[in-house]
Design an enzyme around this catalytic site. Sequence first.
Site, PDB file in Angstrom:
ATOM      1  N   ARG A  24       0.743  -0.901   0.253  1.00 53.48           N
ATOM      2  CA  ARG A  24       0.100  -0.084  -0.092  1.00 53.48           C
ATOM      3  C   ARG A  24       0.907   1.488  -0.406  1.00 53.48           C
ATOM      4  NH1 ARG A  24      -5.560  -0.454   2.222  1.00 53.48           N
ATOM      5  NH2 ARG A  24      -6.343  -2.487   1.032  1.00 53.48           N
ATOM      6  N   ARG A  28      -3.688   7.340   0.717  1.00 50.50           N
ATOM      7  CA  ARG A  28      -4.045   7.519   1.483  1.00 50.50           C
ATOM      8  C   ARG A  28      -3.192   8.445   2.082  1.00 50.50           C
ATOM      9  NH1 ARG A  28      -9.410   4.841   3.132  1.00 50.50           N
ATOM     10  NH2 ARG A  28      -7.775   3.771   3.343  1.00 50.50           N
ATOM     11  N   ARG A  37      -7.112  11.332  -6.770  1.00 51.12           N
ATOM     12  CA  ARG A  37      -8.422  11.239  -6.218  1.00 51.12           C
ATOM     13  C   ARG A  37      -9.145  11.723  -6.449  1.00 51.12           C
ATOM     14  NH1 ARG A  37     -12.321   8.728  -4.021  1.00 51.12           N
ATOM     15  NH2 ARG A  37     -12.162   7.303  -2.610  1.00 51.12           N
ATOM     16  N   ASP A  74      -6.985  -2.947  -7.727  1.00 49.94           N
ATOM     17  CA  ASP A  74      -7.328  -3.519  -6.376  1.00 49.94           C
ATOM     18  C   ASP A  74      -7.676  -5.346  -6.360  1.00 49.94           C
ATOM     19  OD1 ASP A  74      -8.093  -2.392  -3.416  1.00 49.94           O
ATOM     20  OD2 ASP A  74     -10.003  -4.215  -3.764  1.00 49.94           O
ATOM     21  N   TYR A 152     -14.046 -11.973   0.328  1.00 50.48           N
ATOM     22  CA  TYR A 152     -15.703 -10.879   0.039  1.00 50.48           C
ATOM     23  C   TYR A 152     -16.129 -10.647  -0.333  1.00 50.48           C
ATOM     24  CZ  TYR A 152     -11.434  -7.888   2.274  1.00 50.48           C
ATOM     25  OH  TYR A 152     -10.424  -7.212   3.111  1.00 50.48           O
TER      26      TYR A 152
END
Length: 347
Positions: A24, A28, A37, A74, A152
Amino acid sequence: MPSKRLLQALAGKRTDRPPFWFMRQAGRYLPEYRQVRAQAGDFLALCFDPPKAAEITLQPLRRFGMDAAILFADILLIPDAMGCRLAFRDGEGPVLEPVRDLDAVRRLDDDGARVAARLAPVYDTVSRVRAALPAEAALIGFAGSPWTVATYMVEGGGGHDFARARRFAFGDPAAFAMLIDRLVAATIDYLDAQIRAGAEAVQLFDTWAGELSSAEFERWCIEPTRAITTALKHRHPAVPVIGFPRRAGANLLAYQARAGIDAIGLDAGVPLDWAATQLQPVSPIQGNLDPMLLAFGGAAMLEATQRILDRWGGRPFVFNLGHGITPDVPVSHVAALSERLRAGTTP
Ligand code: CP3
């Protein structure tokens, strides 16, 4: 002999210093990420926008000089491309249309050409990054492991104990196996296409591997991973595969022995001595600084880093975190850690 440090280490060669990258590393915590973004609006739109996704992939390298870029995408793009519609809601994480029975598994799109067409922007991102990459840095492609992606899909989003996914696996193993098999096939195509577009190594993220008992681990983690690595090795024998079965504990030994991976990613819970004696003689290892120490920074971060370098630096290894960078991590801490790692094992 590959000239890039990351590829040398993954090939089991000694390097002048251990290569490093961070899971990662794009995200952010970086103001330049937040800016791009904001322009894109939606996270998924960003993943499918090759110029923006390529820009974001390269952002951390410009600031910190990592030895590898990891494709910005992702693990949940595969279920989305198979027709299990995905949305990211702010503060809520991913939401997917749940897949909880045989009918839902059968409804998934298994037309490889259609799925590939939906994922085509990702391959475009890979070629753009590869063309713009600094000469010494390598490009890592990735996918989620079938078990983690399935959790998921069955939960319809993130979960805590994945009771639904595990109940599905126990209650209807044939249907769950069909789901896993479809993910194996889609993942092989996906990683094959990333490699053809320019990925020089690939990583399989099995974030929830630690939720499985050892018998289930063999069936839902090791076997599907081996099916993927076998197919990839057939097509691309020289491209290394890193497996990251997070929190797998003592099951790491079986995974390393049978999953067909070239290097094994270790979470922060894996003891340095145990990994040095049990795992590192068998294949290169990657890890495992606690991301919380990166958030904390200072002497504690640098001392823990030194312990990893001291214990693992004598044999091929790739410095990384034990899991992904969190959004609260100060940029200055990543800069300090990167500077330390660029200096080598003994500064
Ligand atoms: O490592 C990188 O820099 C490459 C890009 C990357 C992302 N996700 C970008 C991302 C990679 C390799 C992933 C993998 C991923 N995605 C995993 C496996 C690794 C892990 O962290 O355990 C998982 C489980 C996912 C699924 C996922 N994606 C979740 C649960 C979330 C929401 C949680 C959160 O942090 O908000 C995402 C969103 C996501 N993926 C973001 C990024 C940068 C944040 C999206 C945003 O900008 O709002």
